[in-house]
Write an enzyme that holds these catalytic residues in place. Structure first.
Site, PDB file in Angstrom:
ATOM      1  N   CYS A 130     -24.937  -5.733 -10.293  1.00  0.00           N
ATOM      2  CA  CYS A 130     -26.076  -5.621 -11.224  1.00  0.00           C
ATOM      3  C   CYS A 130     -26.868  -4.369 -10.860  1.00  0.00           C
ATOM      4  CB  CYS A 130     -26.937  -6.875 -11.215  1.00  0.00           C
ATOM      5  SG  CYS A 130     -27.640  -7.260  -9.613  1.00  0.00           S
ATOM      6  N   ASP A 151     -18.493 -10.617  -7.141  1.00  0.00           N
ATOM      7  CA  ASP A 151     -19.784 -10.239  -7.738  1.00  0.00           C
ATOM      8  C   ASP A 151     -20.621  -9.766  -6.556  1.00  0.00           C
ATOM      9  OD1 ASP A 151     -21.747 -10.054  -9.790  1.00  0.00           O
ATOM     10  OD2 ASP A 151     -22.605 -11.961  -9.146  1.00  0.00           O
TER      11      ASP A 151
HETATM   12  N1  SAM Z   1     -22.518 -14.482  -8.212  1.00  0.00           N
HETATM   13  C1  SAM Z   1     -23.864 -14.961  -8.069  1.00  0.00           C
HETATM   14  C2  SAM Z   1     -24.293 -15.621  -9.374  1.00  0.00           C
HETATM   15  O1  SAM Z   1     -23.823 -15.243 -10.438  1.00  0.00           O
HETATM   16  O2  SAM Z   1     -25.115 -16.540  -9.343  1.00  0.00           O
HETATM   17  C3  SAM Z   1     -24.815 -13.865  -7.621  1.00  0.00           C
HETATM   18  C4  SAM Z   1     -24.358 -13.219  -6.337  1.00  0.00           C
HETATM   19  S1  SAM Z   1     -25.476 -12.056  -5.651  1.00  0.00           S
HETATM   20  C5  SAM Z   1     -25.159 -10.658  -6.587  1.00  0.00           C
HETATM   21  C6  SAM Z   1     -24.680 -11.640  -4.148  1.00  0.00           C
HETATM   22  C7  SAM Z   1     -24.573 -12.775  -3.149  1.00  0.00           C
HETATM   23  O3  SAM Z   1     -23.723 -12.316  -2.087  1.00  0.00           O
HETATM   24  C8  SAM Z   1     -25.870 -13.195  -2.468  1.00  0.00           C
HETATM   25  O4  SAM Z   1     -26.113 -14.550  -2.741  1.00  0.00           O
HETATM   26  C9  SAM Z   1     -25.606 -12.991  -0.984  1.00  0.00           C
HETATM   27  O5  SAM Z   1     -26.132 -14.016  -0.177  1.00  0.00           O
HETATM   28  C10 SAM Z   1     -24.090 -13.012  -0.922  1.00  0.00           C
HETATM   29  N2  SAM Z   1     -23.444 -12.279   0.201  1.00  0.00           N
HETATM   30  C11 SAM Z   1     -23.783 -11.089   0.729  1.00  0.00           C
HETATM   31  N3  SAM Z   1     -22.922 -10.745   1.707  1.00  0.00           N
HETATM   32  C12 SAM Z   1     -22.005 -11.756   1.784  1.00  0.00           C
HETATM   33  C13 SAM Z   1     -20.864 -11.993   2.593  1.00  0.00           C
HETATM   34  N4  SAM Z   1     -20.494 -11.122   3.532  1.00  0.00           N
HETATM   35  N5  SAM Z   1     -20.157 -13.121   2.395  1.00  0.00           N
HETATM   36  C14 SAM Z   1     -20.541 -14.013   1.446  1.00  0.00           C
HETATM   37  N6  SAM Z   1     -21.621 -13.844   0.669  1.00  0.00           N
HETATM   38  C15 SAM Z   1     -22.343 -12.734   0.822  1.00  0.00           C
END
Ligand code: SAM
Length: 474
Positions: free
Chosen positions: A378, A328
């Site tokens: 999203c 996601d």
């Molecule tokens: N899946 C979550 C939910 O349904 O509650 C929402 C996720 S949100 C779209 C994207 C997330 O990716 C953020 O919380 C961000 O901190 C995390 N993120 C961004 N780059 C990342 C990385 N390289 N490794 C792990 N997490 C990462």
């Protein structure tokens, strides 16, 4: 009173972003399919919908703990109690016609609310939360009347262009009306305290959009989640006993759904690179009584290790460690609603596809042959959605696109060179609601008609903008 409360401005975008998106929505393949006029209409409708909150609140239920009907009944009772004291105590809670663990509640609005002379201005993020049923928390308040006292009745507005400074006494920038509320604090408590201000600053008594507050309601049984996000969990299709990886998991809405669909049996590994957000995953898992979730703070790009023999408790993991992987992805978030103003530059929006591809490489390596990978965002751009699918199919010959169940959104958007068959396998939620009326080509606002189609017809369309692709690794 404002002249017509059904009129609301379209989302404000930087001109470069507006032009970029307009080109996406009228790319050659779209024009060939629907023509210039229809493509432009859809784009304008999308801009209008993005600034409005969805007209339906979606609640995901813990059907591993209780049957849907029981949760529906208990929720109705709780909400009736919340409403006690007001004249209208009828509460509508309906099961979703196709998704077995979803309840739907209509949002009332925009309602005719009389604007007052005392104005409070809040930040854009706070304003979006108010439009979805929240009260105004004090840290979100930017400006109040000079002599505002606790108990004063005030009108609340959102700062559309993010130009209002904290403590402002006489702001003249662009604002949008959100409804009326009662101040819970004096102006001095909000702006002149030595300590960071906390708690509700304005209790909304006449919100423009009325939606129940779910704060503290049936915490183990209901979870507020946008409908397409719930669809993701079902499309991934986790089974009890499997080992699942949620690569970008915080705050954990989808992680918890996956664990719930597995009946708490198996293992769900949830990674996120931001420490504070990982704590939110743990809190949500605890509240929903799900103990098969293991959450770690980790950069998922580095979540695969080269040593096949090494399988420690936490990341990194050897290749082919998981039965199913959810990516996601972090994205430009342009499908989020309500969003009245997006201040992002085109450069910021275009920074996401390379990051998504790095994460995708890791996802494919960590998935076992025969396993399922779901990619979701999203946002509404082609570059983060259909173009990523076309790239993935070219880059990883081991991947094939799979049908999705349920498929309640539209198909993928043309423009990335994917065949019509492949587009049909994709699921795009794009809130171009056909019942929204345009007020004129050059006008920046739209009108909602007085009567809308029934809830069951609107539920699958009046959502945030979202995209889902499902792959199988052969
Ligand atoms: N899946 C979550 C939910 O349904 O509650 C929402 C996720 S949100 C779209 C994207 C997330 O990716 C953020 O919380 C961000 O901190 C995390 N993120 C961004 N780059 C990342 C990385 N390289 N490794 C792990 N997490 C990462």
């Amino acid at each position: 009173m404002s002249e017509d409360m059904s009129i609301f401005p379209r989302i404000a975008l930087k001109p470069e972003v507006h032009d970029y998106l307009r080109n996406v929505f009228s790319n050659k393949e779209v024009l060939a399919a629907v023509g210039q006029g229809e493509a432009e209409k859809r784009f304008q409708r999308l801009l209008s919908c993005l600034s409005h909150p969805p007209a339906i609140t979606c609640v995901r239920t813990s059907t591993h703990l209780a049957p849907l009907e029981e949760i529906q009944h208990r929720l109705e009772e709780e909400l009736k109690q919340q409403k006690c004291g007001s004249e209208d105590v009828s509460v509508t809670v309906l099961p979703h016609p196709h998704i077995p663990d979803v309840l739907l509640l209509p949002v009332m609005g925009p309602r005719p609310v009389v604007q007052l002379s005392a104005e409070v201005i809040v930040g854009a993020q706070c304003g979006s939360a108010v439009l979805r049923g929240a009260h105004v928390f004090a840290p979100g308040i930017l400006a109040t009347p000079k002599f505002m006292k606790k108990g004063d009745l005030v009108s609340v507005f959102s700062d559309l262009e993010r130009k209002c400074t904290r403590g402002n006494k006489d702001f003249h920038g662009k604002i949008v009306f959100l409804g009326n509320g009662v101040s819970e604090m004096d102006r001095a408590d909000i702006f002149c305290s030595d300590q960071p201000v906390k708690g509700v600053g304005i209790w909304m008594v006449e919100p423009l959009y009325q939606s129940p507050s779910f704060d503290g309601i049936l915490p183990s049984l209901v979870f507020l989640q946008n409908l397409p996000s719930v669809v993701v969990g079902h499309v991934l299709g986790p089974r009890p006993g499997e080992r699942i990886l949620d690569m970008c998991a915080a705050p954990g809405g989808k992680t918890c759904h996956i664990a719930s669909l597995m009946g708490g049996q198996g293992e769900v590994v949830a990674l996120d690179k931001i420490k504070g957000k990982v704590e939110r995953i743990r809190q949500n898992a605890k509240a929903l009584l799900l103990d098969c979730i293991k959450a770690y703070c980790f950069n998922s790009i580095k979540a695969v290790c080269s040593d096949r023999g090494q399988d420690t408790e936490g990341p990194p993991y050897p290749p082919e460690s998981f039965d199913r992987v959810l990516l996601d992805a972090p994205c430009s978030g342009l499908g989020q609603r309500p969003n009245m103003a997006c201040t992002w530059s085109l450069k910021e929006i275009c920074s996401y596809p390379p990051l998504q591809r790095k994460l995708f490489h890791t996802a494919v390596r960590l998935l076992r042959p025969g396993g399922v990978l779901v990619y979701s965002t999203c946002t509404v751009t082609l570059s983060e959605n259909e173009e990523q699918v076309a790239w993935a199919l070219d880059t990883f010959p081991c991947l094939s696109l799979e049908p999705q169940e349920p498929h309640i959104g539209a198909e993928g958007m043309p423009g990335a060179g994917l065949s019509p068959e492949k587009l049909r396998l994709l699921q795009r939620f794009s809130p171009e609601l056909d019942w929204v009326q345009e007020t004129g080509e050059d006008d920046s606002s739209t009108k909602l008609p007085e009567s809308l189609p029934p809830l069951s017809q609107r539920a699958n369309k009046d959502t945030i903008g979202f995209f889902i692709a499902k792959f199988l690794k052969r």
